[in-house]
Enzyme design. Structure first.
Site, PDB file in Angstrom:
ATOM      1  N   GLN A  71       0.861  -1.172   0.000  1.00  0.00           N
ATOM      2  CA  GLN A  71       0.000   0.000   0.000  1.00  0.00           C
ATOM      3  C   GLN A  71       0.905   1.232   0.000  1.00  0.00           C
ATOM      4  O   GLN A  71       1.937   1.255   0.651  1.00  0.00           O
ATOM      5  CB  GLN A  71      -0.871  -0.015   1.254  1.00  0.00           C
ATOM      6  N   ARG A  75       4.419   8.587  -1.184  1.00  0.00           N
ATOM      7  CA  ARG A  75       5.855   8.261  -1.193  1.00  0.00           C
ATOM      8  C   ARG A  75       6.190   7.454  -2.442  1.00  0.00           C
ATOM      9  O   ARG A  75       6.801   6.402  -2.382  1.00  0.00           O
ATOM     10  CB  ARG A  75       6.224   7.478   0.063  1.00  0.00           C
ATOM     11  N   ASN A 100      -3.115   4.552  -2.695  1.00  0.00           N
ATOM     12  CA  ASN A 100      -3.931   5.397  -1.827  1.00  0.00           C
ATOM     13  C   ASN A 100      -3.828   6.887  -2.165  1.00  0.00           C
ATOM     14  O   ASN A 100      -4.377   7.731  -1.457  1.00  0.00           O
ATOM     15  CB  ASN A 100      -3.551   5.173  -0.350  1.00  0.00           C
ATOM     16  N   ASN A 129      -8.729   7.222   0.738  1.00  0.00           N
ATOM     17  CA  ASN A 129      -7.441   6.883   1.332  1.00  0.00           C
ATOM     18  C   ASN A 129      -7.666   6.216   2.676  1.00  0.00           C
ATOM     19  O   ASN A 129      -7.744   6.855   3.721  1.00  0.00           O
ATOM     20  CB  ASN A 129      -6.590   8.152   1.505  1.00  0.00           C
ATOM     21  N   ARG A 134      -5.620  -2.139   1.922  1.00  0.00           N
ATOM     22  CA  ARG A 134      -4.740  -3.256   1.557  1.00  0.00           C
ATOM     23  C   ARG A 134      -5.292  -4.609   1.991  1.00  0.00           C
ATOM     24  O   ARG A 134      -4.759  -5.649   1.607  1.00  0.00           O
ATOM     25  CB  ARG A 134      -3.343  -3.063   2.141  1.00  0.00           C
ATOM     26  N   ASP A 150       5.054  -2.503   4.094  1.00  0.00           N
ATOM     27  CA  ASP A 150       4.864  -1.053   4.102  1.00  0.00           C
ATOM     28  C   ASP A 150       5.724  -0.440   3.001  1.00  0.00           C
ATOM     29  O   ASP A 150       6.754  -0.999   2.617  1.00  0.00           O
ATOM     30  CB  ASP A 150       5.284  -0.461   5.456  1.00  0.00           C
ATOM     31  N   ASP A 152       7.774   1.835   2.970  1.00  0.00           N
ATOM     32  CA  ASP A 152       9.048   2.453   3.350  1.00  0.00           C
ATOM     33  C   ASP A 152      10.006   1.417   3.911  1.00  0.00           C
ATOM     34  O   ASP A 152      11.031   1.762   4.481  1.00  0.00           O
ATOM     35  CB  ASP A 152       8.819   3.571   4.379  1.00  0.00           C
ATOM     36  N   ASP A 244      -4.974  -1.635  11.825  1.00  0.00           N
ATOM     37  CA  ASP A 244      -5.407  -2.741  10.978  1.00  0.00           C
ATOM     38  C   ASP A 244      -4.614  -4.008  11.337  1.00  0.00           C
ATOM     39  O   ASP A 244      -5.153  -5.114  11.315  1.00  0.00           O
ATOM     40  CB  ASP A 244      -5.243  -2.416   9.489  1.00  0.00           C
ATOM     41  N   ASP A 245      -3.362  -3.835  11.696  1.00  0.00           N
ATOM     42  CA  ASP A 245      -2.598  -5.039  12.028  1.00  0.00           C
ATOM     43  C   ASP A 245      -2.974  -5.601  13.400  1.00  0.00           C
ATOM     44  O   ASP A 245      -2.918  -6.820  13.607  1.00  0.00           O
ATOM     45  CB  ASP A 245      -1.086  -4.844  11.899  1.00  0.00           C
TER      46      ASP A 245
END
Lengths: 331, 331
Positions: A71, A75, A100, A129, A134, A150, A152, A244-245
């Site tokens: 997702q 970035r 997103n 968004n 995801r 993620d 990043d 969410d996790d």
């Protein structure tokens, strides 16, 4: 000799008695057969309906490979850097980019112009968004295993190949690289944290009760399970743009009765946040981020009327890698 | 009306037809019932008959504790040192000392004079000095878990407590501290070794295919399975005074279809060999020791007509112990 009426003859009487007798026998046998059939195990195990979802493609690759779901928000430079890395990971089947960046064009032209690429990459344009975007069941998802990452986070191919092999041994758990835990306090209120929190009541060492999904393998069946959760759960994630996790760990723990995650210690994991040109530094920097997660823990316990998370202290590393004698001891 | 002879009356004919019909139906139902019963799962699973052996004592302790089985030969000084250490390990139920010092008195008097002791220690006098004596089904063995320890090996209580918790998650495998492997060669002949041997055909890192039983937890059911093995297997161990653990790994691998062992990386494991006054330095110092083990591998493959050992690269450590941040990474 003829009988036009009922004859009480031995044969006739025998016939009727036999009829009654055999009816009773047949009835009893049918009962028995019915009982036996009820005792037969269900071919479809009720405990795991979601995890038996057949992948659309029955090919060997769909069973022995995974889909990367990444997702992305604000970035794109990092995303493209990471895509160049992840597209070449062994056993990768396909990449699904959850876009997103609402209203912004996907970089599909640029992506295609720099082809060919090792695997298909699909950009899923989102209309809102949402953090939980995801967790949708994308039609492009053909594998049982999903690697969620993620946008990043850079993890080495070695780590991913190993973690995938570990996931295949623990397919009903979240196998990943970032452990976290919850603690309960004397007030009964839960709090969220990492290793700096002491787990009450345990012996030596530490424990974890969650594995974050932003760097983990998870069975695609859990995405379906997520979609079936009460609206309150989806609303919680939307309200916080977070958690969410934590929800996924709750689901896995509830579903399996086991610790939700298996922690694989990464050899080479990097956060590329600081390298982005966008100036955007990710949700976890928000002041309220950790407080929100504690808040989510307690909300979820309330919604589910239980705390299903379980502790584990299993830490898995790869035997003989990177140091081929990393298992040696003084003996 | 009377019929003294066979009357071809409708009722009579009906009776006979019904008799035939119901006989056929009954027969078919019996067939069906028989088929259904054959489909029912055996309550006694043929795959795991031995692992369901009920412990003699149904107490919680027998289910949540383990028995230490320590075989000893010519190193009573080390034995006594080690007993002082092991008698205090958490979750230990009892110690069984397999006394291979044939003809020599057990140190029971001395042991008792130095009581009381935390757990019962039983000395099992052996009539023949056999390596496989420790694999007998001792009546004193009440727990499902057996910790087998060589009489020169010192492992910390932390390691043992952790490994026991790991064994409870993998009860059908050998959970221990010393990994070894076999390799196959182009000639098809197998060879035995440690990490210095390269496992052909694998990616990065190393693999192990055995966990030695001289420092491991194993389910007591496998002792029963061992006793049932062909005479040739017992004879092989007697012939070499070696290879009992290779045999156990074969048994577990055959039984489970999985890698036979789960390697737990020890934090503190020590070999006390050099500290014995007896001058006896253990079987593994014999020149032929390793060659014997290769020999055993090939003999066993011959006896069982298969190579059941499977490779694993899972290395388990304790999260947050001894360094409470041993799971941290650069992220």
């Amino acid at each position: 000799m003829k009988c036009h009426h009922i004859c009480k003859l031995p044969g006739r009487v025998m016939g009727i008695r036999l009829l009654r007798f055999s009816s009773v026998v047949i009835f009893l046998l049918l009962l028995m057969a019915g009982a036996l059939m009820a005792l037969l195990p269900n071919t479809k195990d009720d405990k795991m309906p979601n995890l038996r979802r057949e992948p659309k493609s029955q090919s060997q690759s769909a069973l022995d490979s995974f889909t990367l779901v990444m997702q992305t928000y604000n970035r794109t430079d990092l995303l493209l850097k990471l895509l160049n890395h992840y597209q070449a990971i062994p056993h990768l089947h396909k990449v699904v980019v959850v876009w997103n960046n609402v209203g912004e064009k996907i970089p599909e032209e640029m992506w295609n112009s720099l082809g060919p690429h090792p695997v298909p990459v699909v950009f899923k344009v989102q209309t809102v968004n949402r953090m939980r975007n995801r967790l949708q069941i994308f039609p492009e998802l053909e594998t049982q295993a999903v690697l969620m990452m993620d946008d990043d986070t850079l993890i080495s191919a070695y780590d991913l190949a190993f973690a995938f092999s570990v996931w295949k041994q623990f397919p009903d758990q979240i196998v990943g690289f970032v452990p976290r835990k919850h603690v309960s306090t004397s007030s009964g209120i839960y709090s969220y944290g990492s290793f700096e929190l002491q787990t009450p009541g345990f012996g030596n060492g530490d424990q974890y009760s969650m594995v974050l999904i932003g760097a983990a393998f998870i069975h695609s069946g859990y995405l379906e399970l997520f979609q079936k959760q009460p609206d309150a759960v989806h609303a919680l994630i939307d309200e916080t743009q977070n958690c969410d996790d934590i929800v996924m760990n709750f689901l896995v723990a509830k579903h399996t009765g086991k610790p939700s995650g298996v922690f694989v210690k990464p050899v080479d994991i990097r956060n590329l946040e600081k390298e982005t040109n966008s100036g955007y530094s990710g949700m976890w920097h928000r002041a309220e981020h950790l407080l929100q997660r504690s808040y989510c823990l307690n909300k979820l316990v309330n919604i589910y009327n239980s705390m299903p998370l379980k502790y584990s202290n299993i830490m898995i590393s790869q035997f003989g890698f990177p140091n081929y004698a990393n298992h040696k001891n003084k003996m």
